[in-house]
Structures are given as C-alpha cells and as structure tokens.
Motif scaffolding. Structure first.
Motif, short mmCIF file in Angstrom:
data_model
loop_
_atom_site.label_atom_id
_atom_site.label_comp_id
_atom_site.label_asym_id
_atom_site.label_seq_id
_atom_site.Cartn_x
_atom_site.Cartn_y
_atom_site.Cartn_z
N VAL A 70 110.88 39.11 24.74
CA VAL A 70 111.29 38.48 25.96
C VAL A 70 110.07 38.33 26.96
O VAL A 70 109.78 37.42 27.72
N ARG A 71 109.52 39.50 26.96
CA ARG A 71 108.37 39.43 28.12
C ARG A 71 107.39 38.38 27.58
O ARG A 71 106.89 37.77 28.60
N VAL A 72 107.09 38.34 26.27
CA VAL A 72 105.96 37.16 26.00
C VAL A 72 106.57 35.94 26.40
O VAL A 72 105.81 34.81 26.61
N ALA A 73 107.87 35.68 26.16
CA ALA A 73 108.54 34.41 26.45
C ALA A 73 108.56 34.03 27.77
O ALA A 73 108.32 32.91 28.35
N GLN A 74 108.60 35.23 28.79
CA GLN A 74 108.46 35.02 30.17
C GLN A 74 107.30 34.41 30.38
O GLN A 74 106.97 33.42 31.31
N LEU A 75 106.19 35.23 29.90
CA LEU A 75 104.63 34.74 30.28
C LEU A 75 104.32 33.23 29.87
O LEU A 75 103.55 32.64 30.33
N ASN A 76 105.05 32.87 28.61
CA ASN A 76 104.94 31.48 28.31
C ASN A 76 105.66 30.48 28.65
O ASN A 76 105.66 29.33 28.24
N TRP A 77 106.60 30.88 29.70
CA TRP A 77 107.58 30.15 30.28
C TRP A 77 108.55 29.17 29.15
O TRP A 77 108.71 28.17 29.50
N ALA A 114 107.94 55.67 28.89
CA ALA A 114 106.24 55.51 28.68
C ALA A 114 106.09 54.74 27.60
O ALA A 114 105.25 53.60 27.82
N GLU A 115 106.67 54.75 26.79
CA GLU A 115 106.18 53.97 25.43
C GLU A 115 106.48 52.34 25.84
O GLU A 115 105.68 51.55 25.34
N GLU A 116 107.62 51.97 26.30
CA GLU A 116 107.96 50.81 26.46
C GLU A 116 107.11 49.96 27.63
O GLU A 116 106.48 49.12 27.49
N GLN A 117 106.46 51.07 28.49
CA GLN A 117 105.66 50.62 29.60
C GLN A 117 104.30 50.32 29.12
O GLN A 117 103.64 49.26 29.48
N VAL A 118 103.85 51.14 27.96
CA VAL A 118 102.58 50.63 27.43
C VAL A 118 102.81 49.39 26.44
O VAL A 118 101.83 48.41 26.44
N ALA A 119 103.91 49.56 25.85
CA ALA A 119 103.94 48.30 25.13
C ALA A 119 103.83 46.78 25.81
O ALA A 119 103.35 45.74 25.49
N LEU A 120 104.74 46.95 26.83
CA LEU A 120 104.46 45.86 27.94
C LEU A 120 103.43 45.37 28.68
O LEU A 120 102.93 44.26 28.57
N GLU A 121 102.55 46.32 28.85
CA GLU A 121 101.26 46.27 29.26
C GLU A 121 100.18 45.84 28.14
O GLU A 121 99.58 44.74 28.30
N TYR A 122 100.48 46.07 27.03
CA TYR A 122 99.76 45.62 25.89
C TYR A 122 100.19 44.05 25.67
O TYR A 122 99.34 43.42 25.15
N ALA A 123 101.43 43.85 25.72
CA ALA A 123 101.99 42.61 25.32
C ALA A 123 101.34 41.46 26.48
O ALA A 123 100.84 40.56 26.10
N GLU A 124 101.00 41.95 27.66
CA GLU A 124 100.46 41.09 28.72
C GLU A 124 98.98 40.74 28.66
O GLU A 124 98.82 39.84 28.55
N ALA A 125 98.34 41.95 27.97
CA ALA A 125 97.07 42.06 28.25
C ALA A 125 96.77 41.00 26.73
O ALA A 125 95.70 40.50 26.81
N THR A 126 97.47 40.80 25.70
CA THR A 126 97.37 40.05 24.68
C THR A 126 97.85 38.57 24.91
O THR A 126 97.43 37.71 24.09
N THR A 127 98.63 38.50 25.64
CA THR A 127 99.10 37.05 26.07
C THR A 127 98.56 36.48 27.23
O THR A 127 98.38 35.18 26.89
N LEU A 128 98.30 37.08 28.27
CA LEU A 128 97.61 36.44 29.58
C LEU A 128 96.03 36.16 29.27
O LEU A 128 95.44 37.19 28.80
N SER A 129 95.58 35.02 29.52
CA SER A 129 94.08 34.82 29.29
C SER A 129 93.26 35.44 30.13
O SER A 129 92.03 35.57 30.05
N ASP A 130 93.95 36.03 31.40
CA ASP A 130 92.87 36.42 32.22
C ASP A 130 92.78 38.14 32.31
O ASP A 130 92.19 38.88 33.04
#
Length: 144
Positions: A70-77, A114-130
């Motif tokens: 869901v987070r990756v889908a949000q980031l990709n609109w 904590a595991e979910e927070q790391v996974a979400l941070e990782y997902a954002e780092a691999t999805t967002l170009s900045d």
C-alpha cells in the motif's frame, strides 16, 4: 487518452481464471484488470510478480507485505492499487488503524512496530528517486 476495456470473453483463455477470481472476490471483473489484460503477457507478468511477492512462503508477515504494498502504491499515486490493497491490509491487520495512518506513518506513535517502520522506510528509499538505501538502513533491515 483512455484505454477502453473489452468484454472479458474476448481475452485469451489463460486470463479467464483471473477474471473469475475477481468476479468471485469483488462481485465483478475490475476495469483495471480488463485494461491490463489488453496486453496479456504484461498482465501475466504482473499477476505472477504479485503472487510471488505475496507468497505464503515469504519471510515477511502478511501484514508487513500489505503495508509495503500500500505504501508503494501511495508513493506511485496508483489510486486503484491503494484502494484494492488497503482493503487487504485492513483485513490482515484486523483493523483500519495501520491503513489510515500509513500516509503519515512516521508521526503515528504506537501504530507500527519497529520492524514495520524499518520496512516502510526501506520501501520509501527504494521507491522515491530522491532517496536511497543507506548502509545504516540496510543494516537495520537485516537486523529485524
């Protein structure tokens, strides 16, 4: 430009089980599936990829897989992807709390492990170009 959907009966035979499954699960064949089905090989590739990512054999829990999806889908609109996967997330999590706070997960104290927070941070780092996966983030992901 809009890509029109076709009648489900006009698609190759090997896509029909997917449409049957959608009809059973959602009460109808979903329009995005009909549009993706216009390119059958792409449809199959996406379906197989999603199936592999959401495999029961995954080391990630179903809730964690849904959170990341869901987070990756949000980031990709992708509104359709958010909608359909958010339903699964709420069902898997047992409530809508994780789904509802996902867009502001960093500020949602006590909602995510904590595991979910790391996974979400990782997902954002691999999805967002900045952003990128730092050595620290990779180490934290391996440790959880």
């Amino acid at each position: 430009m809009r890509v029109p959907a076709r009648d489900p009966g006009t698609y190759p035979w090997y896509l029909r089980p997917f449409f049957w499954s959608q009809r059973r699960r959602y009460g109808q064949v979903l329009v995005p599936g009909l549009v993706w089905g216009r390119i059958p090989r792409l449809f199959m590739a996406v379906a197989l990829l999603y199936g592999a990512l959401d495999s029961r054999r995954s080391r990630l829990t179903p809730v964690l897989r849904s959170l990341v999806t869901v987070r990756v889908a949000q980031l990709n609109w992708c509104r359709f992807c958010v909608d359909i996967n958010a339903i699964v997330l709420a069902l898997r999590a047992g409530s809508a709390a994780k789904r509802d706070a996902l867009g502001r997960w960093r500020e949602a104290d006590g909602v995510y492990t904590a595991e979910e927070q790391v996974a979400l941070e990782y997902a954002e780092a691999t999805t967002l170009s900045d952003r990128q996966v730092t050595d620290d983030l990779a180490a934290r992901a391996r440790a959880t």
